[in-house]
Scaffold this active site. Structure first.
Site, PDB file in Angstrom:
ATOM      1  N   ARG A   1       0.833  -1.210   0.000  1.00 38.19           N
ATOM      2  CA  ARG A   1       0.000   0.000   0.000  1.00 38.19           C
ATOM      3  C   ARG A   1       0.872   1.267   0.000  1.00 38.19           C
ATOM      4  NH1 ARG A   1      -0.528   4.766   2.391  1.00 38.19           N
ATOM      5  NH2 ARG A   1       0.019   3.783   4.373  1.00 38.19           N
ATOM      6  N   ASP A   2       1.487   1.568   1.129  1.00 44.88           N
ATOM      7  CA  ASP A   2       2.281   2.802   1.208  1.00 44.88           C
ATOM      8  C   ASP A   2       3.419   2.752   0.192  1.00 44.88           C
ATOM      9  OD1 ASP A   2       3.023   5.271   2.115  1.00 44.88           O
ATOM     10  OD2 ASP A   2       3.420   4.684   4.182  1.00 44.88           O
TER      11      ASP A   2
ATOM     12  N   HIS B   1       5.780   4.506  12.524  1.00 45.48           N
ATOM     13  CA  HIS B   1       5.691   4.418  11.053  1.00 45.48           C
ATOM     14  C   HIS B   1       6.661   5.473  10.521  1.00 45.48           C
ATOM     15  CE1 HIS B   1       3.109   4.165   7.206  1.00 45.48           C
ATOM     16  NE2 HIS B   1       3.779   5.299   7.022  1.00 45.48           N
TER      17      HIS B   1
ATOM     18  N   HIS C   1       9.127   7.073   7.685  1.00 45.57           N
ATOM     19  CA  HIS C   1       9.687   7.200   6.334  1.00 45.57           C
ATOM     20  C   HIS C   1      11.159   7.589   6.505  1.00 45.57           C
ATOM     21  CE1 HIS C   1       6.079   6.810   3.734  1.00 45.57           C
ATOM     22  NE2 HIS C   1       5.492   6.972   4.921  1.00 45.57           N
TER      23      HIS C   1
ATOM     24  N   ASN D   1       9.137   4.278   2.995  1.00 47.16           N
ATOM     25  CA  ASN D   1       9.207   3.830   4.391  1.00 47.16           C
ATOM     26  C   ASN D   1      10.578   3.206   4.606  1.00 47.16           C
ATOM     27  OD1 ASN D   1       6.242   3.200   3.306  1.00 47.16           O
ATOM     28  ND2 ASN D   1       6.130   3.726   5.460  1.00 47.16           N
TER      29      ASN D   1
ATOM     30  N   CYS E   1       4.236   9.276   0.086  1.00 48.97           N
ATOM     31  CA  CYS E   1       2.843   9.684  -0.009  1.00 48.97           C
ATOM     32  C   CYS E   1       2.712  10.704  -1.135  1.00 48.97           C
ATOM     33  CB  CYS E   1       2.397  10.303   1.316  1.00 48.97           C
ATOM     34  SG  CYS E   1       0.761  11.042   1.239  1.00 48.97           S
TER      35      CYS E   1
HETATM   36  P1  HMG Z   1     -13.401  14.520  -1.597  1.00 57.69           P
HETATM   37  O1  HMG Z   1     -13.248  14.941  -3.030  1.00 57.69           O
HETATM   38  O2  HMG Z   1     -13.494  15.583  -0.549  1.00 57.69           O
HETATM   39  O3  HMG Z   1     -14.601  13.476  -1.426  1.00 57.69           O
HETATM   40  O4  HMG Z   1     -12.188  13.556  -1.259  1.00 57.69           O
HETATM   41  P2  HMG Z   1     -16.096  13.483  -1.825  1.00 57.69           P
HETATM   42  O5  HMG Z   1     -16.818  12.721  -0.764  1.00 57.69           O
HETATM   43  O6  HMG Z   1     -16.573  14.881  -2.159  1.00 57.69           O
HETATM   44  O7  HMG Z   1     -16.132  12.609  -3.167  1.00 57.69           O
HETATM   45  C1  HMG Z   1     -15.554  13.049  -4.377  1.00 57.69           C
HETATM   46  C2  HMG Z   1     -15.440  11.894  -5.343  1.00 57.69           C
HETATM   47  O8  HMG Z   1     -14.582  10.870  -4.809  1.00 57.69           O
HETATM   48  C3  HMG Z   1     -16.763  11.195  -5.648  1.00 57.69           C
HETATM   49  O9  HMG Z   1     -16.659  10.679  -6.959  1.00 57.69           O
HETATM   50  C4  HMG Z   1     -16.764  10.035  -4.703  1.00 57.69           C
HETATM   51  O10 HMG Z   1     -17.548   8.960  -5.148  1.00 57.69           O
HETATM   52  C5  HMG Z   1     -15.302   9.638  -4.711  1.00 57.69           C
HETATM   53  P3  HMG Z   1     -17.268  11.499  -8.210  1.00 57.69           P
HETATM   54  O11 HMG Z   1     -18.709  11.692  -7.858  1.00 57.69           O
HETATM   55  O12 HMG Z   1     -16.511  12.792  -8.293  1.00 57.69           O
HETATM   56  O13 HMG Z   1     -17.009  10.571  -9.370  1.00 57.69           O
HETATM   57  N1  HMG Z   1     -14.909   8.969  -3.472  1.00 57.69           N
HETATM   58  C6  HMG Z   1     -14.378   7.733  -3.408  1.00 57.69           C
HETATM   59  N2  HMG Z   1     -14.086   6.835  -4.365  1.00 57.69           N
HETATM   60  C7  HMG Z   1     -13.570   5.660  -3.946  1.00 57.69           C
HETATM   61  N3  HMG Z   1     -13.349   5.337  -2.653  1.00 57.69           N
HETATM   62  C8  HMG Z   1     -13.635   6.230  -1.681  1.00 57.69           C
HETATM   63  C9  HMG Z   1     -14.176   7.478  -2.050  1.00 57.69           C
HETATM   64  N4  HMG Z   1     -14.571   8.547  -1.345  1.00 57.69           N
HETATM   65  C10 HMG Z   1     -15.019   9.461  -2.222  1.00 57.69           C
HETATM   66  N5  HMG Z   1     -13.396   5.907  -0.407  1.00 57.69           N
HETATM   67  C11 HMG Z   1     -11.231  11.709  -0.058  1.00 57.69           C
HETATM   68  C12 HMG Z   1     -12.052  12.985   0.038  1.00 57.69           C
HETATM   69  C13 HMG Z   1     -10.875  11.298   1.367  1.00 57.69           C
HETATM   70  C14 HMG Z   1     -12.075  10.619  -0.722  1.00 57.69           C
HETATM   71  C15 HMG Z   1      -9.985  11.992  -0.913  1.00 57.69           C
HETATM   72  O14 HMG Z   1      -9.338  13.110  -0.386  1.00 57.69           O
HETATM   73  C16 HMG Z   1      -9.012  10.833  -0.922  1.00 57.69           C
HETATM   74  O15 HMG Z   1      -9.298   9.789  -1.504  1.00 57.69           O
HETATM   75  N6  HMG Z   1      -7.849  10.996  -0.298  1.00 57.69           N
HETATM   76  C17 HMG Z   1      -6.896   9.919  -0.157  1.00 57.69           C
HETATM   77  C18 HMG Z   1      -5.498  10.431  -0.123  1.00 57.69           C
HETATM   78  C19 HMG Z   1      -4.574   9.288   0.077  1.00 57.69           C
HETATM   79  O16 HMG Z   1      -4.896   8.138  -0.182  1.00 57.69           O
HETATM   80  N7  HMG Z   1      -3.339   9.594   0.523  1.00 57.69           N
HETATM   81  C20 HMG Z   1      -2.339   8.586   0.741  1.00 57.69           C
HETATM   82  C21 HMG Z   1      -2.649   7.688   1.891  1.00 57.69           C
HETATM   83  S1  HMG Z   1      -2.276   8.412   3.468  1.00 57.69           S
HETATM   84  C22 HMG Z   1      -0.618   8.086   3.697  1.00 57.69           C
HETATM   85  O17 HMG Z   1       0.047   7.596   2.833  1.00 57.69           O
HETATM   86  C23 HMG Z   1      -0.030   8.393   5.047  1.00 57.69           C
HETATM   87  C24 HMG Z   1       0.273   7.131   5.876  1.00 57.69           C
HETATM   88  O18 HMG Z   1       1.162   6.271   5.198  1.00 57.69           O
HETATM   89  C25 HMG Z   1       0.906   7.554   7.208  1.00 57.69           C
HETATM   90  C26 HMG Z   1       2.060   8.534   6.997  1.00 57.69           C
HETATM   91  O19 HMG Z   1       3.102   8.141   6.453  1.00 57.69           O
HETATM   92  O20 HMG Z   1       1.823   9.693   7.327  1.00 57.69           O
HETATM   93  C27 HMG Z   1      -1.008   6.357   6.194  1.00 57.69           C
HETATM   94 MG    MG Z   2       3.309   6.481   5.191  1.00 57.28          MG
END
Ligand code: HMG
Ligand code: MG
Length: 304
Positions: free
Chosen positions: A17-18, A209, A211, A251, A242
Site C-alpha cells: 500500500r504505502d 511508522h 519514512h 518507508n 505519499c
Molecule cells: P473529496 O473529493 O473531498 O470526497 O475527497 P467526496 O466525498 O466529495 O467525493 C468526491 C469523489 O470521490 C466522488 O466521486 C466520490 O464517489 C469519490 P465522483 O462523484 O466525483 O465521481 N470517493 C471515493 N471513491 C472511492 N473510494 C472512496 C471514495 N470517497 C469518495 N473511499 C477523499 C475525500 C478522502 C475521498 C480523498 O481526499 C481521498 O481519496 N484521499 C486519499 C489520499 C490518500 O490516499 N493519501 C495517501 C494515503 S495516506 C498516507 O500515505 C499516510 C500514511 O502512510 C501515514 C504517513 O506516512 O503519514 C497512512
Molecule cells: Mg506512510
C-alpha cells in the site's frame, strides 16, 4: 526512560500500500498479488494490502478490489486497507479486509491536502467508520500523519499529536500509528513525541511508522524501542512515499529493520531471506535496484 529491549516486535508490512501508492506507472494487480503472497509466505502477520480511497486522488490504488480478491489468504494474517470514509469502508468490508485504517493528521495543513478536510471534520467522518468496523468485528487502526513535521506547515507539536491519539482512542482504535510522513524526525524528538503519545494510549498498541527521507528511520526505531514501542511499520525494498507529501521518500526498508532486530536478538517471526526475495521481486518489476541496504548486501552475498 525505559531501556529494556523486548523479546518480540510486530512488523506491519506496508509495502503493497504505502510502498506502491506513489508509483507513477500502473502496476498490474497480479504483481501486487504475488508481492502480498510472497510476504505472507515470509511470515508477516500484518500486511497493508489495499487502499479504498478515491481513484482520482490515488490512481495506483484503484486495483485494490482485484488485489484483495486475488491474494491467497493465510490463516492468522491480518490484511488491512485504508478507509477514509464510509465509501471506503463498505469497499474494504466487501473485499474481506481484516482491519481498516482511518488516517488523520496532526497537521491541519496536511489534513486538508491529503483528505480534503480539517482534522475536526476528519474525526467526525471517522466516527461512522469506527462504529461500522466494530459492528462488523473488524480491527480498527488509526494513523497520525505528520507527527514529527509537516511538508506544508513545518513544525508540529507533540500536543497536536497527543490530541489526535486521544480522539482515535475515543473512537475505539485497537492500534494507533505515530507516523513520520516526511521522515524528518530525529531520535530525541521521537522520545518526546512517543512518550507524550504513551500518556494517551496503551504503549502496547502504539506503532512507529517511519519514512526514511533523511536516513533517520532505523535510529528512530531504536529510539522508539527505548521508550517501549513494540510495533513498527516498514516497506519491503524501502518502497514508497505519499503522493501528498512531495519529496518524501519511502518507508524504512523491511529487510533493514529485520536485520536490526536479528542483531538485537528480538524475534519477529519473519524470514529475512524470503523477505529479501520479495524485495528483489518487486524491484525487478519496477526496473530498479532495491532501496534496502541489507536487502542489497544479502542478495549480493548470495551471488558471489
Ligand atoms: P473529496 O473529493 O473531498 O470526497 O475527497 P467526496 O466525498 O466529495 O467525493 C468526491 C469523489 O470521490 C466522488 O466521486 C466520490 O464517489 C469519490 P465522483 O462523484 O466525483 O465521481 N470517493 C471515493 N471513491 C472511492 N473510494 C472512496 C471514495 N470517497 C469518495 N473511499 C477523499 C475525500 C478522502 C475521498 C480523498 O481526499 C481521498 O481519496 N484521499 C486519499 C489520499 C490518500 O490516499 N493519501 C495517501 C494515503 S495516506 C498516507 O500515505 C499516510 C500514511 O502512510 C501515514 C504517513 O506516512 O503519514 C497512512
Ligand atoms: Mg506512510
Amino acid at each position: 526512560m525505559k531501556s529494556t529491549l523486548p523479546d518480540f516486535v510486530k512488523i506491519v508490512e506496508v509495502g503493497p500500500r504505502d510502498g506502491l501508492q506513489n508509483e507513477q506507472g500502473i502496476i498490474p494487480a497480479e504483481v501486487k498479488i504475488e508481492l502480498v503472497n510472497r510476504l505472507s509466505d515470509a511470515g508477516f502477520s500484518a500486511i497493508e494490502a489495499a487502499s479504498f480511497v478515491s481513484p482520482k486522488w490515488v490512481p495506483q490504488m484503484a486495483t485494490s478490489i482485484e488485489v484483495m480478491a486475488g491474494i491467497t489468504r493465510r490463516p492468522g494474517v491480518v490484511y488491512s486497507a485504508l478507509t477514509p470514509n464510509m465509501q471506503g469502508f463498505e469497499a474494504a468490508l466487501a473485499a474481506g479486509a481484516g482491519e481498516v485504517v482511518i488516517f488523520g493528521s496532526a497537521s491541519e495543513a496536511f489534513s486538508q491536502k491529503n483528505i480534503n478536510c480539517s482534522i475536526a471534520d476528519s474525526i467526525a467522518r471517522f466516527r461512522d467508520v469506527a462504529l461500522a468496523a466494530k459492528a462488523n468485528g473488524l480491527r480498527l487502526r488509526g494513523s497520525v500523519s505528520c507527527s514529527f513535521g509537516c511538508p506544508y506547515q513545518g513544525d508540529v507539536s507533540p500536543e497536536a499529536v497527543a490530541d489526535v491519539v486521544a480522539r482515535f482512542r475515543e473512537l475505539g482504535c485497537d492500534e494507533i500509528d505515530i507516523a513520520d510522513t516526511i521522515g524528518v524526525g530525529t531520535a530525541r524528538q521521537v522520545h518526546t513525541v512517543m512518550q507524550r503519545a504513551i500518556r494517551e494510549f496503551s504503549v502496547a498498541g502504539l506503532s512507529g511508522h517511519f519514512h526514511d527521507t533523511y536516513g533517520q528511520a532505523l535510529t528512530n526505531i531504536y529510539a522508539s524501542l527505548e521508550v517501549g514501542i513494540r510495533i513498527f511499520h516498514s516497506s519491503v525494498a524501502g518502497l514508497g512515499g505519499c503522493p501528498y507529501a512531495k519529496g518524501a521518500t519511502g518507508n524504512v526498508a523491511t529487510e533493514d529493520v529485520l536485520f536490526l532486530m536479528q542483531g538485537l536478538g528480538i524475534a519477529t517471526g519473519i524470514d529475512l531471506e524470503k523477505t529479501v526475495g520479495a524485495g528483489q521481486f518487486i524491484s525487478r518489476h519496477l526496473g530498479r535496484k532495491t532501496s534496502s541496504r541489507a536487502g542489497n548486501a544479502l542478495s549480493l552475498k548470495k551471488t558471489v
